[in-house]
Design a protein around this motif. Sequence first.
Motif, PDB file in Angstrom:
ATOM      1  N   ILE A  56      -4.189   2.116  10.397  1.00  0.00           N
ATOM      2  CA  ILE A  56      -3.010   2.914  10.057  1.00  0.00           C
ATOM      3  C   ILE A  56      -2.772   3.856  11.230  1.00  0.00           C
ATOM      4  N   LEU A  92       4.619   6.050   9.394  1.00  0.00           N
ATOM      5  CA  LEU A  92       3.313   5.393   9.323  1.00  0.00           C
ATOM      6  C   LEU A  92       3.470   3.909   9.630  1.00  0.00           C
ATOM      7  N   LEU A  94       1.156   0.053  10.071  1.00  0.00           N
ATOM      8  CA  LEU A  94      -0.042  -0.647   9.617  1.00  0.00           C
ATOM      9  C   LEU A  94      -0.158  -1.945  10.392  1.00  0.00           C
TER      10      LEU A  94
ATOM     11  N   ILE B  56       0.954   2.699   0.894  1.00  0.00           N
ATOM     12  CA  ILE B  56       0.117   3.720   1.538  1.00  0.00           C
ATOM     13  C   ILE B  56       0.302   5.000   0.739  1.00  0.00           C
ATOM     14  N   TRP B  57      -0.803   5.569   0.286  1.00  0.00           N
ATOM     15  CA  TRP B  57      -0.726   6.727  -0.601  1.00  0.00           C
ATOM     16  C   TRP B  57      -1.781   7.748  -0.215  1.00  0.00           C
ATOM     17  N   LEU B  92      -5.889   9.015   3.583  1.00  0.00           N
ATOM     18  CA  LEU B  92      -4.918   7.935   3.374  1.00  0.00           C
ATOM     19  C   LEU B  92      -5.581   6.790   2.623  1.00  0.00           C
ATOM     20  N   LEU B  94      -4.788   2.704   0.879  1.00  0.00           N
ATOM     21  CA  LEU B  94      -3.947   1.514   1.028  1.00  0.00           C
ATOM     22  C   LEU B  94      -4.251   0.573  -0.127  1.00  0.00           C
ATOM     23  N   ASP B 122       4.293   5.565   1.737  1.00  0.00           N
ATOM     24  CA  ASP B 122       5.079   4.507   2.368  1.00  0.00           C
ATOM     25  C   ASP B 122       4.867   3.214   1.590  1.00  0.00           C
TER      26      ASP B 122
END
Lengths: 146, 146
Positions: A56, A92, A94, B56-57, B92, B94, B122
């Motif tokens: 990330i 962001l 990935l 993504i949190w 973060l 995922l 996101d």
Amino acid sequence: MLTLRPIGFVESPYQETSQVPRGLGAQHHAEGVLRILPEFEPGLTDIEGFSHLFVIWAFDRSQGVELIGRGPADERPHGVFATRSPRRPNPLALTVVELLRREREVLFVRGLDMLDRTPILDIKPYLSSIAPEKLRRGWLAEVEAR
Amino acid sequence: MLTLRPIGFVESPYQETSQVPRGLGAQHHAEGVLRILPEFEPGLTDIEGFSHLFVIWAFDRSQGVELIGRGPADERPHGVFATRSPRRPNPLALTVVELLRREREVLFVRGLDMLDRTPILDIKPYLSSIAPEKLRRGWLAEVEAR
């Protein structure tokens, strides 16, 4: 609100966005380095056992937000959350990379699509995949079929 | 430094961490909702064509950083970047979820492992998988084999 700091930086062959393969069928085989800050090296313990990693990272050279926009793959506009556009509410990104080897706080990887000096925010092991027959790829599959 | 704001919040059946399946072989079939803030609804355009999404949190209820620690899957400690531990330098997370349907700014999904009211940072389409025969799963495969 959440404030993040880099855990390291990417060393990539790409100096500008135009050099990164984009759009339909873009292949990312570029090799480079994820150089983690020495203070975080203990966090890499055992990572060499994994073949692939989620990285990330921050779109640090992107500006502005575009909720609906056009990308390189399709002339039709799409919502930003249905694309990998950098112009996101939170910048962001990935990427899945293949881990080639580790030397202390340096990870040698393949499959980079980041620019050189990109800030890395987090790394996680890639643990499982969605079976290809269960995956639907929306507008991208439509574009590929044309 | 990078400052992020929620683009929405999770509505999950899990109210506390102890309710979320963890450790070896944990299956995530929980259904719930990703409720995106109305201002970002245009960004969801065309998302319903994708079967799976990356979310993504933020680990908003995790405290502190542990660069090497023990998790539920193994009594041996591992580096935080070789695990999904919440005690990361940047908190973060995922998750890959299956998108069941969309109603305006609300995404109905399966496969949640977040707590209720978790901030979403996101959403991206899940586009491709690493072939299972190319995947090495490090310490986790060792633990499973024991």
